[in-house]
Design an enzyme around this catalytic site. Structure first.
Site, mmCIF file in Angstrom:
data_model
loop_
_atom_site.group_PDB
_atom_site.id
_atom_site.type_symbol
_atom_site.label_atom_id
_atom_site.label_comp_id
_atom_site.label_asym_id
_atom_site.label_seq_id
_atom_site.Cartn_x
_atom_site.Cartn_y
_atom_site.Cartn_z
ATOM 1 N N GLU A 20 0.829 -1.207 0.000
ATOM 2 C CA GLU A 20 0.000 0.000 0.000
ATOM 3 C C GLU A 20 0.864 1.258 0.000
ATOM 4 O OE1 GLU A 20 -2.998 -0.356 3.012
ATOM 5 O OE2 GLU A 20 -3.756 -2.237 2.182
ATOM 6 N N PRO A 79 4.064 5.739 5.906
ATOM 7 C CA PRO A 79 3.558 4.920 7.017
ATOM 8 C C PRO A 79 2.428 3.975 6.616
ATOM 9 C CG PRO A 79 3.806 7.225 7.672
ATOM 10 C CD PRO A 79 3.989 7.186 6.189
ATOM 11 N N ASN A 80 2.384 2.839 7.294
ATOM 12 C CA ASN A 80 1.325 1.868 7.079
ATOM 13 C C ASN A 80 1.092 1.107 8.369
ATOM 14 O OD1 ASN A 80 0.108 -0.870 5.902
ATOM 15 N ND2 ASN A 80 -0.110 0.724 4.346
ATOM 16 N N HIS A 111 -18.092 -9.366 6.142
ATOM 17 C CA HIS A 111 -16.731 -8.886 6.337
ATOM 18 C C HIS A 111 -16.091 -9.611 7.509
ATOM 19 C CE1 HIS A 111 -13.736 -5.647 7.715
ATOM 20 N NE2 HIS A 111 -13.256 -6.172 6.609
ATOM 21 N N HIS A 112 -14.911 -10.163 7.279
ATOM 22 C CA HIS A 112 -14.108 -10.798 8.327
ATOM 23 C C HIS A 112 -12.802 -10.038 8.454
ATOM 24 C CE1 HIS A 112 -16.085 -15.052 7.769
ATOM 25 N NE2 HIS A 112 -16.861 -14.206 8.427
ATOM 26 N N GLU A 113 -12.691 -9.178 9.433
ATOM 27 C CA GLU A 113 -11.404 -8.556 9.725
ATOM 28 C C GLU A 113 -10.687 -9.432 10.735
ATOM 29 O OE1 GLU A 113 -8.163 -7.207 9.894
ATOM 30 O OE2 GLU A 113 -9.402 -6.010 8.529
ATOM 31 N N GLU A 122 -5.375 -6.844 2.113
ATOM 32 C CA GLU A 122 -4.077 -6.918 2.803
ATOM 33 C C GLU A 122 -3.389 -8.275 2.623
ATOM 34 O OE1 GLU A 122 -6.563 -3.886 4.394
ATOM 35 O OE2 GLU A 122 -6.798 -5.961 5.024
ATOM 36 N N GLU A 181 -7.251 -7.014 -2.710
ATOM 37 C CA GLU A 181 -6.805 -5.624 -2.608
ATOM 38 C C GLU A 181 -5.310 -5.606 -2.944
ATOM 39 O OE1 GLU A 181 -7.094 -2.041 0.639
ATOM 40 O OE2 GLU A 181 -6.307 -3.989 1.269
ATOM 41 N N GLU A 233 -9.532 3.753 -0.667
ATOM 42 C CA GLU A 233 -9.607 4.219 0.717
ATOM 43 C C GLU A 233 -8.576 5.307 1.002
ATOM 44 O OE1 GLU A 233 -8.895 0.926 3.299
ATOM 45 O OE2 GLU A 233 -7.010 0.391 2.329
#
Length: 698
Positions: free
Chosen positions: A170, A191-192, A411-413, A482, A500, A506
């Site tokens: 990213e 930064p990430n 959604h599964h984070e 990710e 992604e 975003e």
């Protein structure tokens, strides 16, 4: 049609002169030989121009003698292959897989005659090669210290690059000569949530290059399975790229048990930029689908409760607590923060909007307990993936969505806690199946748990594929965020319908993407598979949703439309809010109309970092869609309609930037007009700075 011819030449341990294989059209030529030290080396040319100069091959090992030199050629085998296959979904109805192959068997007498194979496939647009480790007495189980594959370049090429990183892609793409990478690396690393760079000249793949004599070169990998992700380290004095694998928590870069093989290393080359975009070599180097029944795998156009949370208008979390232990808290007894977006009434509004406008699905993020206290905390147990917040009625929303013909996307984070996700995976997938969810967006934000593992190491590569194959048992499609960037595995596992693995929309709410961003991604990130880029933002000033956020989208409204054509995905989101779309329904019509599955794709003009104009034919329909985008510079796109059937007249609706439009000053200025077109029509269309054009043809 499939044709397979083989020839075998035995050499009984004798040394071989150089072996050469050309592509079916004779434009690409591979040469393989051994150096005086018995090192495997190869070179590649395109139309007699050097693409890869003589470069070494080999594997450095930790616990057994290295596979770097001392080789003799035992035998070579050649073959020609030609077939046409139909993808489950894709940019083309059918894909030709045509190559000439060279398989070299190499033995090391000093290691008891141990042998390996290197397989080369030469296509009309490039090369794929891999290492193969047959099971044998002197080669069973070993640890990779480093892969030593080289790509010796013919000059100081222009490069479109990302900093080499074990944990994220990213980043904004930096465009520079390779000799400038070292000097630009510090500013390129931004930064990430998780990141681990490895070298001042480390680069990620896919790496897009342009030589001074006009060759476009793309280096990547295909079929990444049970192996560590490939990055590249640049020797900027000699212009040599060498493979650099992602290590595990103790520094090892791969655990191999024979029989086994590496992923394919790919070099795609042409003197036309558009040919790079049309290449199917990476897909062709993957195996056919593993699934007998693919009827449940469907391209999806969706809306979702997401952008309002990205912008800060609303929240994922139900309350504002800061010390939460999952299972110890009765959320029904806590005070809601009043900004939680994933509530039953609000989600029904999205379902209504989707049904009214012909969409397939609705994604909801922040529906489940645990969002208050996880980001950056490295907590092992954050989510259980089955327990909703008190204001989210799973069963009622299932009933309501089904009554409207809408599928819900869960959604599964994982919060990076892979151990926890695998602990709950089957139960979570069963919960989805029981409640009518046939697709999941999974996320891996933050450092990986078990601690010390990286997003792109062998451990995580295996996890991502495990999640996809387990999902298939429940007829669930996967959109992984990710995760490792794709390598064509969606051919083999077509329920991997999106990824992604790049800097997506975003970031327009986090300070903005550069205007040239989407003119580069199709040449880099999209080479291995589609991206869930989440386009369709019409309200480009973020402070309209959140007064405290001064970011803005670095495109015009019309460029957002064009991205539905230029940024291929079978999973396309209309990412903005329904109330915003209701203000621009004439422009929104293009998003409603545009297809997500295609019979044919045409690149009308392209130059990485500057502009792309593409046309596509909708699957099974006499409809075509055109998207043209530019960088920060205004330009005039030349659109030749010769892709249309001859002798017929069509109606084209053109969505264009307004005369006063620009991404930074007047992004919502647009004009819509209708003209008649035939295969002989040529159109010149002005694109605003950071702008575009979108055309539907029926």
């Amino acid at each position: 049609m499939k044709k397979l011819l083989s020839a075998l030449i035995l050499f009984a341990g004798m040394s071989l002169h150089a072996q050469q294989v050309t592509s079916p059209d004779k434009n690409v030529s591979l040469t393989f030989s051994l150096s005086a030290k018995g090192e495997p080396v190869y070179a590649l040319t395109y139309k007699n121009k050097p693409v890869i100069k003589t470069s070494k091959l080999g594997i450095d090992t930790k616990d057994i003698p290295a596979m770097l030199d001392g080789f003799a050629i035992d035998k070579t085998e050649t073959a020609t292959f030609d077939e046409t296959w139909a993808p489950v979904w894709g940019e083309q109805k059918s894909i030709r897989n045509n190559y000439n192959e060279l398989l070299v068997t190499l033995s090391q007498k000093a290691v008891g005659g141990r042998y390996i194979r290197i397989r080369f496939r030469v296509f009309n647009d490039g090369l794929g090669f891999r290492y193969e480790f047959p099971e044998q007495k002197d080669l069973n189980y070993f640890i990779i210290k480093e892969e030593r594959t080289q790509f010796a370049l013919a000059g100081d090429h222009k490069a479109f690059w990302l900093p080499g990183d074990y944990d994220t892609q990213e980043y904004s793409t930096t465009t520079s000569n390779l000799s400038e990478v070292r000097g630009k690396m510090k500013t390129a690393v931004t930064p990430n949530a998780s990141q681990e760079t490895f070298s001042p000249t480390g680069l990620q793949t896919p790496l897009m290059l342009k030589s001074k004599d006009g060759l476009y070169i793309n280096i990547h990998e295909a079929a990444l399975v049970d192996y560590s992700c490939l990055s590249l380290n640049l020797d900027d004095k000699n212009m040599v790229l060498e493979s650099w694998l992602t290590p595990d928590a103790v520094g090892n870069k791969g655990y191999i048990q024979a029989s086994a093989q590496s992923p394919w290393r790919t070099v795609i080359v042409s003197d036309k930029a558009g040919d790079i975009l049309l290449s199917k070599t990476i897909l062709n180097l993957n195996e056919p689908t593993k699934f007998k029944d693919v009827s449940w795998i469907k391209p999806v156009k969706y809306v979702g409760v997401w952008w309002e949370m990205i912008t800060g208008k609303s929240t994922w979390a139900y309350n504002d607590l800061t010390n939460v232990h999952l299972g110890d808290l009765d959320y029904s007894k806590t005070k809601p923060n009043g900004k939680h977006a994933a509530n039953t009434a609000h989600v029904k509004e999205y379902i209504d909007f989707a049904a009214k406008n012909g969409f397939d699905g609705v994604l909801v993020e922040g529906w489940n307990e645990g969002w208050e206290d996880w980001f950056g905390k490295s907590k092992d147990y954050v989510f259980d993936f089955v327990t909703p917040y008190p204001d989210f009625d799973v069963q009622e929303l299932h009933r309501y969505a089904a009554s409207k013909g809408i599928k819900m996307i869960m959604h599964h984070e994982t919060s990076g806690s892979v151990r926890n996700y695998e602990r709950h995976l089957d139960k979570a997938y069963q919960f989805m199946a029981d409640n009518g969810y046939n697709a999941v967006k999974s996320g891996y934000v933050g450092d990986i748990i078990p601690r010390g593992e990286y997003h792109y190491g062998q451990f995580m590569v295996n996890h991502y594929l495990y999640a996809v194959t387990e999902a298939a048992k429940y007829k669930i499609m996967v959109n992984a965020h990710e995760a490792v960037r794709p390598t064509g595995l969606a051919r083999t596992y077509p329920n991997l319908i999106g990824n992604e693995a790049a800097r997506g929309t975003e970031y327009e709410s986090f300070g903005g993407n550069n205007p040239d961003h989407t003119t580069i991604l199709p040449f880099t990130r999209l080479m291995g598979g589609p991206m869930d880029y989440t386009p369709g933002i019409f309200q480009t000033r973020i402070n309209a949703y959140n007064p405290e956020n001064s970011s803005y989208v670095h495109t015009t409204l019309v460029k957002q439309l064009a991205l539905y054509v230029t940024m291929y995905s079978p999973l396309q989101m209309a990412a903005d809010l329904p109330e915003t779309y209701n203000k621009f329904m004439d422009a929104f019509q293009f998003i409603k109309d545009v297809a997500v599955d295609w019979d044919a794709t045409y690149v009308l003009e392209a130059e990485p970092g500057d502009y792309i104009t593409m046309a596509r034919k909708a699957k099974g329909k006499d409809e075509w869609y055109v998207g043209a985008i530019t960088d920060e510079n205004a330009r005039t796109a030349t659109i030749n309609f010769d892709f249309l059937p001859k002798g017929k007249t069509f109606t084209a609706t053109i969505y264009a930037d307004g005369a006063d439009a620009s991404f930074d000053k007047n992004p919502q200025s647009y004009a819509i007009r209708t003209i008649k077109v035939t295969s002989k029509t040529k159109l010149t269309q002005k694109l605003a700075p950071g702008g575009g054009a979108a055309i539907s043809i029926k």
